[in-house]
Design a protein around this motif. Structure first.
Motif, short mmCIF file in Angstrom:
data_model
loop_
_atom_site.label_atom_id
_atom_site.label_comp_id
_atom_site.label_asym_id
_atom_site.label_seq_id
_atom_site.Cartn_x
_atom_site.Cartn_y
_atom_site.Cartn_z
N ARG A 14 14.72 -0.79 18.97
CA ARG A 14 14.70 -2.07 19.42
C ARG A 14 16.18 -2.85 19.47
NH1 ARG A 14 10.02 -1.75 16.19
NH2 ARG A 14 8.16 -2.13 17.34
N ILE A 63 11.33 0.86 26.44
CA ILE A 63 11.66 -0.49 26.41
C ILE A 63 12.81 -1.05 27.49
CG2 ILE A 63 12.63 -2.50 25.16
CD1 ILE A 63 11.32 -1.28 22.72
N GLU A 105 7.74 -5.72 25.08
CA GLU A 105 6.69 -4.87 24.14
C GLU A 105 5.43 -5.62 23.74
OE1 GLU A 105 7.34 -3.00 19.56
OE2 GLU A 105 9.23 -3.61 20.95
N ARG A 109 3.07 -2.59 25.27
CA ARG A 109 3.15 -1.60 24.14
C ARG A 109 1.76 -2.14 23.19
NH1 ARG A 109 6.34 2.89 24.18
NH2 ARG A 109 5.03 2.97 22.28
N ALA A 117 5.85 -6.53 16.37
CA ALA A 117 6.58 -6.74 17.43
C ALA A 117 7.43 -8.17 17.34
CB ALA A 117 5.88 -6.65 18.68
#
Length: 150
Positions: A14, A63, A105, A109, A117
């Motif tokens: 991330r 991402i 995300e 996701r 997240a």
């Protein structure tokens, strides 16, 4: 890979994704050379005596590629949650990239729990900003989550 190791490698992914999107935004890099640079020189590398954590490469790629592909949609979602009188242009560039990655995300996701997240991107924000700004990330991503994860 243990759950803790997977969690750390996703956290590293991330942070690297935010850095990659920032670099792309500042330099106008195309996606393929950007991913290549991070794969070869950043993820898990040592730069200026700092050891970068091993990142989950497929998660990082998703991402960065996702933000790249859906940038306009993501930016519209972020902008619609900003206070009256605020625009994306007024956001700090790093803050904008944190919000882009977090929004992607949350949108794409579903395998990642909302709380995970949001917490992860608040943690990324803490690396660059004070508590108030990290709280801004929390509030904005929470508002987006309520819409995209009904």
């Amino acid at each position: 890979m243990t759950q803790n190791a997977k969690s750390k490698s996703r956290s590293a992914a991330r942070l690297a994704a935010v850095q990659a999107i920032y670099q792309q935004d500042m330099e106008g890099m195309k996606l393929a050379p950007l991913l290549h640079e991070f794969h070869e020189h950043r993820l898990g590398a040592e730069i200026e005596d700092a050891q970068y954590a091993d990142a989950e490469v497929s998660f990082f790629d998703d991402i960065v590629s996702g933000v790249d592909a859906r940038r306009d949609e993501i930016d519209a979602m972020i902008e619609s949650r900003l206070a009256s009188g605020w625009s994306l242009k007024r956001l700090d560039k790093t803050m904008h990239q944190i919000l882009r990655c977090g929004t992607y995300e949350l949108m794409a996701r579903a395998d990642v729990p909302v709380a995970t997240a949001i917490t992860e991107y608040v943690d990324v924000a803490h690396a660059f900003f004070d508590k108030k700004d990290a709280g801004f990330v929390n509030g904005l991503l929470d508002a987006i989550a309520k819409e995209v994860r009904r």
